[in-house]
Design a protein around this motif. Structure first.
Motif, PDB file in Angstrom:
ATOM      1  N   PRO A  14       0.825  -1.204   0.000  1.00 41.82           N
ATOM      2  CA  PRO A  14       0.000   0.000   0.000  1.00 41.82           C
ATOM      3  C   PRO A  14       0.865   1.261   0.000  1.00 41.82           C
ATOM      4  N   HIS A  15       0.389   2.266  -0.725  1.00 46.45           N
ATOM      5  CA  HIS A  15       1.136   3.514  -0.852  1.00 46.45           C
ATOM      6  C   HIS A  15       1.301   4.221   0.488  1.00 46.45           C
ATOM      7  N   TRP A  16       0.297   4.103   1.372  1.00 50.96           N
ATOM      8  CA  TRP A  16       0.399   4.811   2.649  1.00 50.96           C
ATOM      9  C   TRP A  16       1.506   4.236   3.530  1.00 50.96           C
ATOM     10  N   VAL A  17       2.067   3.082   3.137  1.00 49.12           N
ATOM     11  CA  VAL A  17       3.234   2.529   3.842  1.00 49.12           C
ATOM     12  C   VAL A  17       4.502   2.854   3.069  1.00 49.12           C
ATOM     13  N   TYR A  18       4.537   2.502   1.798  1.00 51.73           N
ATOM     14  CA  TYR A  18       5.775   2.558   1.025  1.00 51.73           C
ATOM     15  C   TYR A  18       6.142   3.940   0.507  1.00 51.73           C
ATOM     16  N   ASP A  19       5.223   4.870   0.487  1.00 50.77           N
ATOM     17  CA  ASP A  19       5.543   6.201  -0.017  1.00 50.77           C
ATOM     18  C   ASP A  19       6.116   7.126   1.056  1.00 50.77           C
ATOM     19  N   HIS A  20       6.507   6.588   2.182  1.00 53.35           N
ATOM     20  CA  HIS A  20       7.039   7.398   3.288  1.00 53.35           C
ATOM     21  C   HIS A  20       8.421   6.894   3.666  1.00 53.35           C
ATOM     22  N   GLY A  21       9.245   7.812   4.100  1.00 51.60           N
ATOM     23  CA  GLY A  21      10.551   7.468   4.645  1.00 51.60           C
ATOM     24  C   GLY A  21      11.497   6.857   3.627  1.00 51.60           C
ATOM     25  N   THR A  22      12.488   6.141   4.168  1.00 45.55           N
ATOM     26  CA  THR A  22      13.504   5.493   3.336  1.00 45.55           C
ATOM     27  C   THR A  22      13.452   3.989   3.553  1.00 45.55           C
ATOM     28  N   GLU A  23      14.030   3.290   2.602  1.00 45.75           N
ATOM     29  CA  GLU A  23      14.031   1.829   2.648  1.00 45.75           C
ATOM     30  C   GLU A  23      14.843   1.350   3.859  1.00 45.75           C
ATOM     31  N   PRO A  24      14.226   0.536   4.750  1.00 43.38           N
ATOM     32  CA  PRO A  24      14.977   0.019   5.898  1.00 43.38           C
ATOM     33  C   PRO A  24      15.882  -1.145   5.491  1.00 43.38           C
ATOM     34  N   ASP A  25      16.690  -1.586   6.415  1.00 39.91           N
ATOM     35  CA  ASP A  25      17.533  -2.753   6.193  1.00 39.91           C
ATOM     36  C   ASP A  25      16.632  -3.922   5.789  1.00 39.91           C
ATOM     37  N   PRO A  26      16.941  -4.632   4.713  1.00 39.37           N
ATOM     38  CA  PRO A  26      16.078  -5.732   4.258  1.00 39.37           C
ATOM     39  C   PRO A  26      15.839  -6.801   5.322  1.00 39.37           C
ATOM     40  N   ARG A  27      16.803  -6.998   6.213  1.00 45.33           N
ATOM     41  CA  ARG A  27      16.609  -8.003   7.269  1.00 45.33           C
ATOM     42  C   ARG A  27      15.425  -7.666   8.156  1.00 45.33           C
ATOM     43  N   PHE A  28      15.235  -6.383   8.439  1.00 42.57           N
ATOM     44  CA  PHE A  28      14.117  -5.970   9.286  1.00 42.57           C
ATOM     45  C   PHE A  28      12.786  -6.133   8.561  1.00 42.57           C
ATOM     46  N   THR A  29      12.779  -5.777   7.290  1.00 43.76           N
ATOM     47  CA  THR A  29      11.558  -5.945   6.501  1.00 43.76           C
ATOM     48  C   THR A  29      11.191  -7.426   6.401  1.00 43.76           C
ATOM     49  N   LEU A  30      12.187  -8.271   6.151  1.00 40.04           N
ATOM     50  CA  LEU A  30      11.912  -9.710   6.063  1.00 40.04           C
ATOM     51  C   LEU A  30      11.458 -10.281   7.407  1.00 40.04           C
ATOM     52  N   ALA A  31      12.008  -9.784   8.501  1.00 37.07           N
ATOM     53  CA  ALA A  31      11.553 -10.229   9.822  1.00 37.07           C
ATOM     54  C   ALA A  31      10.103  -9.820  10.053  1.00 37.07           C
ATOM     55  N   ASN A  32       9.740  -8.625   9.612  1.00 39.86           N
ATOM     56  CA  ASN A  32       8.362  -8.162   9.731  1.00 39.86           C
ATOM     57  C   ASN A  32       7.430  -9.056   8.909  1.00 39.86           C
ATOM     58  N   GLU A  33       7.863  -9.448   7.715  1.00 41.72           N
ATOM     59  CA  GLU A  33       7.055 -10.348   6.884  1.00 41.72           C
ATOM     60  C   GLU A  33       6.916 -11.723   7.529  1.00 41.72           C
ATOM     61  N   ARG A  34       7.988 -12.230   8.138  1.00 42.27           N
ATOM     62  CA  ARG A  34       7.897 -13.529   8.818  1.00 42.27           C
ATOM     63  C   ARG A  34       6.923 -13.474   9.982  1.00 42.27           C
ATOM     64  N   THR A  35       6.906 -12.357  10.694  1.00 49.29           N
ATOM     65  CA  THR A  35       5.952 -12.204  11.789  1.00 49.29           C
ATOM     66  C   THR A  35       4.528 -12.199  11.254  1.00 49.29           C
ATOM     67  N   PHE A  36       4.308 -11.506  10.139  1.00 51.78           N
ATOM     68  CA  PHE A  36       2.984 -11.512   9.514  1.00 51.78           C
ATOM     69  C   PHE A  36       2.577 -12.937   9.140  1.00 51.78           C
ATOM     70  N   LEU A  37       3.507 -13.697   8.573  1.00 54.71           N
ATOM     71  CA  LEU A  37       3.198 -15.076   8.190  1.00 54.71           C
ATOM     72  C   LEU A  37       2.927 -15.956   9.418  1.00 54.71           C
ATOM     73  N   ALA A  38       3.576 -15.671  10.538  1.00 49.84           N
ATOM     74  CA  ALA A  38       3.275 -16.414  11.767  1.00 49.84           C
ATOM     75  C   ALA A  38       1.841 -16.150  12.214  1.00 49.84           C
ATOM     76  N   TRP A  39       1.393 -14.906  12.078  1.00 48.42           N
ATOM     77  CA  TRP A  39      -0.008 -14.590  12.388  1.00 48.42           C
ATOM     78  C   TRP A  39      -0.932 -15.324  11.435  1.00 48.42           C
ATOM     79  N   ALA A  40      -0.542 -15.428  10.160  1.00 48.87           N
ATOM     80  CA  ALA A  40      -1.358 -16.151   9.184  1.00 48.87           C
ATOM     81  C   ALA A  40      -1.463 -17.625   9.560  1.00 48.87           C
ATOM     82  N   ARG A  41      -0.385 -18.214  10.057  1.00 46.97           N
ATOM     83  CA  ARG A  41      -0.447 -19.614  10.514  1.00 46.97           C
ATOM     84  C   ARG A  41      -1.372 -19.751  11.714  1.00 46.97           C
TER      85      ARG A  41
END
Length: 126
Positions: A14-41
């Motif tokens: 969504p634009h309201w997330v990605y159109d702000h700030g600067t790109e964080p370290d990919p490790r943090f973004t991937l950790a955030n995605e893994r947490t989301f997938l844990a909620w999906a499980r």
């Protein structure tokens, strides 16, 4: 030697997330995605429990069983919504270099699971 063809700017949603700030370290973004997938499980587990409880006709009164199934499905819906919102809020906070938001969804899930366990326990005793 020729220059590689330039690619159009990447559009991410969504634009309201990605159109702000600067790109964080990919490790943090991937950790955030893994947490989301844990909620999906977790959501899949809740839905599987609801289907099993409904399909296998656990020996309780039908009204109690249907009530517990309904609570399981509603909890799964809430977890899905909370997971999506949590992912977006954490991603945006990382992009804007702000502190991460408080973790309240886990307490709501724990309360819902406690309610489900109590309902099942009472239903199986009587």
């Amino acid at each position: 030697m020729t220059e590689p063809a330039s690619r159009p700017p990447e559009t991410r949603h969504p634009h309201w997330v990605y159109d702000h700030g600067t790109e964080p370290d990919p490790r943090f973004t991937l950790a955030n995605e893994r947490t989301f997938l844990a909620w999906a499980r977790t959501v899949l587990g809740l839905l599987a429990g609801a289907v099993a409880l409904h399909s296998f006709q656990v020996p309780t009164s039908e009204g109690v069983r249907d009530g517990v199934v309904l609570v399981l499905v509603l909890t799964a819906i809430l977890c899905t919504v909370f997971a999506m919102i949590r992912w977006a809020r954490v991603e945006r906070a990382m992009r804007e270099r702000r502190p991460l938001p408080a973790f309240s969804a886990g307490f709501i899930l724990a309360g819902a699971l406690l309610l489900i366990a109590v309902l099942l326990g009472v239903a199986l005793l009587f």
